[in-house]
Design a protein around this motif. Sequence first.
Motif, PDB file in Angstrom:
ATOM      1  N   SER A  43      15.008 -23.685  -2.590  1.00 48.21           N
ATOM      2  CA  SER A  43      13.702 -24.202  -2.999  1.00 48.21           C
ATOM      3  C   SER A  43      12.932 -24.714  -1.790  1.00 48.21           C
ATOM      4  N   ASP A  71      17.640 -19.666 -14.906  1.00 50.45           N
ATOM      5  CA  ASP A  71      17.539 -20.893 -14.123  1.00 50.45           C
ATOM      6  C   ASP A  71      16.198 -21.577 -14.331  1.00 50.45           C
ATOM      7  N   TYR A 120      13.496 -19.092  -3.773  1.00 51.38           N
ATOM      8  CA  TYR A 120      14.111 -17.802  -3.481  1.00 51.38           C
ATOM      9  C   TYR A 120      15.426 -17.692  -4.250  1.00 51.38           C
ATOM     10  N   TYR A 121      15.662 -16.517  -4.833  1.00 50.47           N
ATOM     11  CA  TYR A 121      16.942 -16.200  -5.468  1.00 50.47           C
ATOM     12  C   TYR A 121      17.519 -15.001  -4.726  1.00 50.47           C
ATOM     13  N   ASP A 122      18.698 -15.176  -4.125  1.00 49.99           N
ATOM     14  CA  ASP A 122      19.291 -14.149  -3.284  1.00 49.99           C
ATOM     15  C   ASP A 122      20.660 -13.725  -3.796  1.00 49.99           C
ATOM     16  N   MET A 125      24.797 -15.844  -6.794  1.00 49.51           N
ATOM     17  CA  MET A 125      23.373 -16.118  -6.586  1.00 49.51           C
ATOM     18  C   MET A 125      23.195 -17.342  -5.707  1.00 49.51           C
ATOM     19  N   LYS A 126      22.332 -17.230  -4.684  1.00 51.62           N
ATOM     20  CA  LYS A 126      21.958 -18.381  -3.881  1.00 51.62           C
ATOM     21  C   LYS A 126      20.520 -18.750  -4.180  1.00 51.62           C
ATOM     22  N   LYS A 127      20.278 -20.025  -4.392  1.00 50.96           N
ATOM     23  CA  LYS A 127      18.946 -20.526  -4.735  1.00 50.96           C
ATOM     24  C   LYS A 127      18.455 -21.444  -3.623  1.00 50.96           C
ATOM     25  N   LEU A 181      20.002 -10.309 -11.095  1.00 50.91           N
ATOM     26  CA  LEU A 181      19.459 -11.460 -10.377  1.00 50.91           C
ATOM     27  C   LEU A 181      18.175 -11.961 -11.034  1.00 50.91           C
ATOM     28  N   ASP A 185      19.199 -13.954 -13.906  1.00 47.98           N
ATOM     29  CA  ASP A 185      19.639 -15.272 -13.427  1.00 47.98           C
ATOM     30  C   ASP A 185      18.447 -16.170 -13.135  1.00 47.98           C
ATOM     31  N   ALA A 186      17.400 -15.603 -12.526  1.00 46.33           N
ATOM     32  CA  ALA A 186      16.210 -16.397 -12.216  1.00 46.33           C
ATOM     33  C   ALA A 186      15.511 -16.852 -13.490  1.00 46.33           C
TER      34      ALA A 186
END
Length: 379
Positions: free
Chosen positions: A5, A137, A16-18, A1-3, A130, A133-134
């Motif tokens: 802000s 987080d 964004y959560y990618d 996961m890439k975050k 995902l 995960d969001a």
Amino acid sequence: MKKTSTRLADGRELVYYDLRDDAVRDAEDRRPLPTVSTASEIRADRLLGDSVVVASHRQARTYHPPVDECPLCPSRDGRHTEIPAADYDVVVFENRFPSLTGDAGRCEVVCFTPDHNASFADLTEPRAALVLDAWTDRTGELARQPGVEQVFCFENRGQEIGVTLGHPHGQIYAYPFATPRTALMLRSLAEHRERTGGRNLFDDVLADERADGRRIVLEGEHWTAFVPYAAHWPYEVHLYPHRRVPDLLALDDAARAEFPGLYLELLRRFDRIFDGRVGGERGARVGGERGARVGGEGAARDGREGAAEPPTPYISAWHQAPFSAADRGEFALHLELFTIRRTSGKLKFLAGSESGMNVFINDVPPEAAAERLREVASK
């Protein structure tokens, strides 16, 4: 996961959560937005001992816009929305019309997909993971904000529920207090521990349902979904991890890995409950015909049996432990999923007994609801 802000034009946070680590999120919000003005207030009910949020500014929130004006779709073709990017995986941002603000808490919007016509049940398992995960987080981030006592991740789906935006999305509330429903659970938890010499109520409920089996809907290696013995709603399912944890942050890797597939199957079954072509119509009408004959508190009479059904309206709600609860480790994270539709073309309204006295009357026996949810399993 890439975050990633960033900030919207009026200063609200957007994250964004990618799935891809090489995703670049540098699009700017070019809208001439005024500063957000809110008037949120929490008032204590002296008789019931709970809290009521007064948020008059929400009267001006966006209400059922046409598809080409949806504020949750990506910004494309010169049309700017709440999401500056032309595409996204999962996005979380501060609500422009929040119920809770400042010292009174925070409200966020979670967009599950850029596809306006999809639903959570249409997601792939990686996309559903995902979203998990969001949620996790955001629970951790909001827990670090001063004054936040409890984080509530939820999804409202369907106009019958009261959704004002059709795009698939959920919300996250960060409350400055433990909610009344959670307080009742904590009270029952303490009473059960005292009465049984230290046993945990959540553990016993899960063990009893698994041993009984009649109300089990889905069972995996790490999760069990069941209709509770005293279900309040016509079709209501509780989803528990087998290893008790207080919140999403404490889920282990095995439970996190199994959750997406199991949850997606559960949502897809909810969409098939009232489809007479799947598993026969008997299950869908259990209790409904009785409710039509008897009436009863909260019986809705605003539809025709057998009419084409829109997608099943539902509320999906994560229950997490308050951060300062003395017995926080005894609380069990779980998800509650329920619909207000009681049979084809009929809704379960909260009328006199439910709204006036908080005594629910359920037209669908929990065992029959569980049977129907097993009948509509994916082939």
